[in-house]
Write a protein that holds these residues in place. Structure first.
Motif, short mmCIF file in Angstrom:
data_model
loop_
_atom_site.label_atom_id
_atom_site.label_comp_id
_atom_site.label_asym_id
_atom_site.label_seq_id
_atom_site.Cartn_x
_atom_site.Cartn_y
_atom_site.Cartn_z
N UNK A 34 0.83 -1.21 0.00
CA UNK A 34 0.00 0.00 0.00
C UNK A 34 0.87 1.26 0.00
N UNK A 35 1.89 1.25 0.82
CA UNK A 35 2.78 2.41 0.89
C UNK A 35 3.44 2.67 -0.45
N UNK A 36 3.94 1.61 -1.07
CA UNK A 36 4.60 1.73 -2.37
C UNK A 36 3.63 2.23 -3.43
N UNK A 37 2.41 1.70 -3.42
CA UNK A 37 1.41 2.12 -4.40
C UNK A 37 1.03 3.59 -4.20
N UNK A 38 0.91 4.02 -2.95
CA UNK A 38 0.57 5.43 -2.66
C UNK A 38 1.65 6.37 -3.17
N UNK A 39 2.89 5.94 -3.10
CA UNK A 39 4.00 6.76 -3.55
C UNK A 39 4.01 6.96 -5.07
N UNK A 40 3.25 6.13 -5.78
CA UNK A 40 3.19 6.24 -7.24
C UNK A 40 2.29 7.39 -7.69
N UNK A 41 1.55 7.96 -6.78
CA UNK A 41 0.73 9.12 -7.13
C UNK A 41 -0.76 8.82 -7.17
N UNK A 42 -1.41 9.25 -8.23
CA UNK A 42 -2.87 9.19 -8.41
C UNK A 42 -3.44 7.81 -8.08
N UNK A 43 -4.18 7.73 -6.98
CA UNK A 43 -4.72 6.44 -6.53
C UNK A 43 -5.96 6.01 -7.31
N UNK A 44 -6.63 6.95 -7.97
CA UNK A 44 -7.86 6.61 -8.68
C UNK A 44 -7.59 5.71 -9.89
N UNK A 45 -6.39 5.75 -10.43
CA UNK A 45 -6.06 4.91 -11.58
C UNK A 45 -4.87 4.01 -11.29
N UNK A 46 -4.68 3.67 -10.03
CA UNK A 46 -3.54 2.89 -9.61
C UNK A 46 -3.98 1.46 -9.30
N UNK A 47 -3.73 0.54 -10.23
CA UNK A 47 -4.16 -0.84 -10.08
C UNK A 47 -3.44 -1.53 -8.92
N UNK A 48 -2.18 -1.20 -8.70
CA UNK A 48 -1.43 -1.80 -7.59
C UNK A 48 -2.08 -1.45 -6.25
N UNK A 49 -2.53 -0.21 -6.13
CA UNK A 49 -3.21 0.22 -4.90
C UNK A 49 -4.52 -0.54 -4.73
N UNK A 50 -5.29 -0.65 -5.80
CA UNK A 50 -6.57 -1.38 -5.74
C UNK A 50 -6.34 -2.83 -5.36
N UNK A 51 -5.33 -3.45 -5.95
CA UNK A 51 -5.03 -4.85 -5.64
C UNK A 51 -4.61 -5.02 -4.19
N UNK A 52 -3.79 -4.10 -3.69
CA UNK A 52 -3.33 -4.17 -2.30
C UNK A 52 -4.50 -3.96 -1.33
N UNK A 53 -5.41 -3.03 -1.65
CA UNK A 53 -6.58 -2.80 -0.79
C UNK A 53 -7.47 -4.05 -0.76
N UNK A 54 -7.61 -4.70 -1.90
CA UNK A 54 -8.42 -5.93 -1.95
C UNK A 54 -7.75 -7.02 -1.11
N UNK A 55 -6.43 -7.16 -1.23
CA UNK A 55 -5.70 -8.15 -0.44
C UNK A 55 -5.84 -7.84 1.05
N UNK A 56 -5.79 -6.56 1.40
CA UNK A 56 -5.94 -6.15 2.79
C UNK A 56 -7.33 -6.53 3.32
N UNK A 57 -8.33 -6.27 2.53
CA UNK A 57 -9.70 -6.59 2.93
C UNK A 57 -9.88 -8.09 3.13
N UNK A 58 -9.37 -8.87 2.21
CA UNK A 58 -9.49 -10.33 2.32
C UNK A 58 -8.72 -10.85 3.53
N UNK A 59 -7.53 -10.30 3.75
CA UNK A 59 -6.71 -10.73 4.88
C UNK A 59 -7.40 -10.39 6.20
N UNK A 60 -7.91 -9.17 6.32
CA UNK A 60 -8.58 -8.76 7.56
C UNK A 60 -9.84 -9.58 7.81
#
Length: 79
Positions: A34-60
């Motif tokens: 998540x940290x790495x994906x956030x550093x890439x900038x625009x989160x609205x079009x950031x697939x890595x961020x979306x994938x990490x958020x999904x993984x976080x949700x499933x893990x939690x």
């Protein structure tokens, strides 16, 4: 899920190990993603961020499930 969960001692230990892995190692890995994906900038079009958020949700979700199982576990013993 407030009912009892019946398990062998081995099965319970495996669930405890999974819980510890998910709350320790896996949470840290996802946080780093998540940290790495956030550093890439625009989160609205950031697939890595979306994938990490999904993984976080499933893990939690699995962590909560494991917590309930472990809190209501009954170890079956052979007499």
């Amino acid at each position: 899920m407030n009912s009892q969960y019946f398990s062998s001692q081995e099965g319970l230990e495996k669930l405890q190990q999974e819980y510890e892995h998910r709350t320790g190692v896996q949470r840290a890995e996802i946080a780093a993603r998540l940290k790495e994906a956030k550093e890439q900038g625009d989160l609205s079009e950031n697939q890595e961020f979306s994938d990490a958020k999904e993984a976080q949700s499933m893990n939690e979700g699995r962590i909560e499930e494991l917590k309930q199982i472990l809190e209501h576990a009954v170890v079956l013993t052979h007499n």
